[in-house]
Design an enzyme around this catalytic site. Structure first.
Site, short mmCIF file in Angstrom:
data_model
loop_
_atom_site.label_atom_id
_atom_site.label_comp_id
_atom_site.label_asym_id
_atom_site.label_seq_id
_atom_site.Cartn_x
_atom_site.Cartn_y
_atom_site.Cartn_z
N GLU A 44 0.83 -1.21 0.00
CA GLU A 44 0.00 0.00 0.00
C GLU A 44 0.86 1.26 0.00
OE1 GLU A 44 -3.00 0.26 -0.69
OE2 GLU A 44 -3.67 -1.81 -0.49
N TYR A 127 -5.54 6.66 4.64
CA TYR A 127 -5.75 5.65 3.61
C TYR A 127 -5.04 4.34 3.98
CZ TYR A 127 -5.19 2.74 -0.38
OH TYR A 127 -5.20 1.63 -1.17
N ASP A 145 -9.55 5.23 -2.20
CA ASP A 145 -8.52 5.66 -3.14
C ASP A 145 -9.24 6.18 -4.40
OD1 ASP A 145 -9.37 3.44 -4.54
OD2 ASP A 145 -7.42 2.45 -4.60
N CYS A 197 -14.79 -0.44 -13.88
CA CYS A 197 -15.28 0.94 -13.79
C CYS A 197 -14.08 1.87 -13.99
CB CYS A 197 -15.95 1.17 -12.44
SG CYS A 197 -16.92 2.68 -12.39
N CYS A 204 -19.75 -1.01 -18.41
CA CYS A 204 -21.00 -1.16 -17.65
C CYS A 204 -21.73 -2.45 -18.01
CB CYS A 204 -21.92 0.04 -17.89
SG CYS A 204 -21.15 1.60 -17.42
N CYS A 207 -20.63 -5.17 -15.67
CA CYS A 207 -20.40 -4.75 -14.29
C CYS A 207 -21.41 -5.41 -13.34
CB CYS A 207 -20.51 -3.23 -14.20
SG CYS A 207 -20.32 -2.62 -12.51
N CYS A 213 -26.66 1.12 -10.52
CA CYS A 213 -25.79 2.27 -10.82
C CYS A 213 -26.56 3.42 -11.48
CB CYS A 213 -24.65 1.82 -11.73
SG CYS A 213 -23.52 3.18 -12.11
S1 SF4 Z 1 -22.33 0.26 -14.08
FE1 SF4 Z 1 -21.69 1.97 -12.79
S2 SF4 Z 1 -20.23 1.08 -11.35
FE2 SF4 Z 1 -20.47 -0.36 -13.06
S3 SF4 Z 1 -18.86 0.15 -14.55
FE3 SF4 Z 1 -20.68 1.29 -15.14
S4 SF4 Z 1 -20.44 3.26 -14.12
FE4 SF4 Z 1 -19.05 1.85 -13.10
#
Ligand code: SF4
Length: 349
Positions: A44, A127, A145, A197, A204, A207, A213
Site C-alpha cells: 500500500e 488511507y 482511493d 469501472c 457497464c 459490471c 448504478c
Molecule cells: S455500471 Fe456503474 S459502477 Fe459499473 S462500470 Fe458502469 S459506471 Fe461503473
C-alpha cells in the site's frame, strides 16, 4: 438494491475475478492463510501515486531481501533508499524505515490491528491505516482511493466535483461496507475501479453493479467523477554538476533528509527556482556546458535541469563513489536521466 444485496453481488464478482497480485491472498486461499500485514503495508505504501505494474518488481525485490518487518527494520538507510530509487516520492521510503523500526521497538514486530493504532505509526495516514485494518485484519474500515471514489461517484451519480466531494463519497462508501468480509469488500471495490469501472471507458455491460448504478442509468458514467480545474504547474530551473575522476569515481552527494529527494543519492545541484539559477559548482574545475537539459515533472512543478560536466584528477578529494560501487539504478529518476544524458558527452571528453 439493498446494501446487503449490493455487497453480495460485488463479493460474488470478486470471488471469480480478483486480480492476482503478489501481495494478495485471493478469496479462495483466505480459508487457509491470512494476509501478512507486512506485505499489505509495504504494497500500500508503494502503490501510493503509482500503478500495480510499476510496483510489482519493487515489491518482489523488497520482500526477497527483507522478508519481514523485523528484517526491514534492521536494514541500513542507504540500502533501503537505493532499493527504492526510481519509485519516486522518497519521503515514503524514509517513513517506511521509521515505521518498520517503530513496529519492532514499540509493538514487538507485529503491526497493530486497528485503524487508530496504525495511524500513530510514522508515514501511515488515513488511507494506509484503513487499507491495513481492512485487508490484513478484516476490519470494516472504509478504504478510499481514486478507484473507490470513481465507483462511488458513478454509483450514486454524484456530480459535485472532486476534491470537495471527497467526504460525501466516503460517507457513501462507509454505508456500503458490510460486517461480513469487509477486507474482501474493500479490495473488490478497488478491483472493480481498476478493471471494469475504469476512468475513460467503464465496461457497464459486464459490471456486477450495473442494476443499481445511477450514472449508468443516466448515461453519464464516463463523465464522472467531475474534477475542479487544476492550477497549472510552475516550471523551475536548476543546474546539475556531473563530474568523474580520472580513476572512474563519480562525484555524488546524499541529499539532505528534509526536502525533495531527501536522503537520496544525487548529483550536486543548485537550488531549483522559477528564475534563472545562480551557478554553484560543488568544487573548482573546468566545468563545461554540453547544452543538455533534463526535463522532469514532480507533483507540484516541472523541472528543467541543465547539465555541467567535468573530468577531474584522480587525487581530487570529495564525496566520490568509486566506479565499482556506482549503480545508476540507485539514483532517483531525475538524477538517472541526467546520468543517461551526460554519458555520451562525457565519453567524448
Ligand atoms: S455500471 Fe456503474 S459502477 Fe459499473 S462500470 Fe458502469 S459506471 Fe461503473
Amino acid at each position: 438494491m439493498r446494501d446487503e444485496d449490493f455487497s453480495r453481488s460485488l463479493l460474488a464478482w470478486y470471488d471469480a475475478n480478483a486480480r492476482d497480485l503478489p501481495w494478495r491472498v485471493r478469496p479462495a486461499e483466505r480459508v487457509a492463510r491470512i494476509p501478512d500485514p507486512y506485505f499489505v503495508w509495504l504494497s500500500e505504501v508503494m502503490l501510493q501515486q503509482t500503478t500495480v505494474a510499476a510496483v510489482t518488481g519493487y515489491f518482489r525485490t523488497f520482500t526477497e531481501r527483507w522478508p519481514s518487518v523485523t528484517a526491514l527494520a534492521g536494514a541500513s538507510d542507504a540500502d533501503v533508499m537505493a532499493a527504492w530509487a526510481g519509485l519516486g516520492y522518497y519521503a515514503r521510503a524514509r517513513n517506511l524505515l521509521k515505521c518498520a523500526r517503530a513496529v519492532v521497538s514499540d509493538h514487538a514486530g507485529r503491526f497493530p490491528d486497528t485503524e487508530a493504532k496504525l495511524l500513530r505509526l510514522p508515514g501511515i495516514g488515513p488511507y494506509t491505516a484503513a487499507a491495513i485494518a481492512a485487508i490484513a485484519f478484516d476490519r470494516p474500515a472504509t478504504v478510499m482511493d481514486g478507484n473507490v471514489e470513481r465507483v462511488m461517484a458513478r454509483l450514486f451519480a454524484i456530480e459535485a466535483p472532486l476534491p470537495a466531494t471527497k467526504p460525501a463519497l466516503k460517507t457513501r462508501a462507509a454505508a456500503l461496507t458490510p460486517a461480513h468480509r469487509p477486507g474482501d469488500h474493500a479490495q473488490a471495490v478497488m478491483d472493480l475501479g481498476a478493471t471494469i469501472c475504469t476512468p475513460r471507458n467503464p465496461a457497464c455491460g459486464i459490471c456486477p453493479l450495473r442494476a443499481p448504478c445511477k450514472a449508468r442509468e443516466r448515461g453519464i458514467a464516463a463523465d464522472l467523477p467531475r474534477k475542479s480545474p487544476k492550477k497549472p504547474k510552475p516550471t523551475r530551473h536548476g543546474i546539475a554538476y556531473l563530474a568523474r575522476r580520472a580513476d572512474g569515481a563519480w562525484l555524488l552527494e546524499t541529499r539532505p533528509e528534509k526536502g525533495l529527494l531527501g536522503g537520496m543519492l544525487g548529483w550536486p545541484t543548485t537550488d531549483w527556482r522559477e528564475a534563472a539559477p545562480d551557478p554553484a559548482p560543488p568544487l573548482p574545475a573546468d566545468w563545461h556546458d554540453p547544452l543538455l537539459e533534463v526535463r522532469h515533472t514532480f507533483t507540484h512543478f516541472h523541472l528543467r535541469l541543465s547539465l555541467r560536466l567535468a573530468t577531474l584528477p584522480a587525487d581530487m578529494p570529495g564525496p566520490f563513489v568509486a566506479a565499482k560501487d556506482f549503480r545508476p539504478s540507485d539514483l532517483p529518476t531525475v538524477m538517472r536521466k541526467a546520468f543517461d544524458l551526460a554519458q555520451g558527452a562525457l565519453n567524448q571528453d
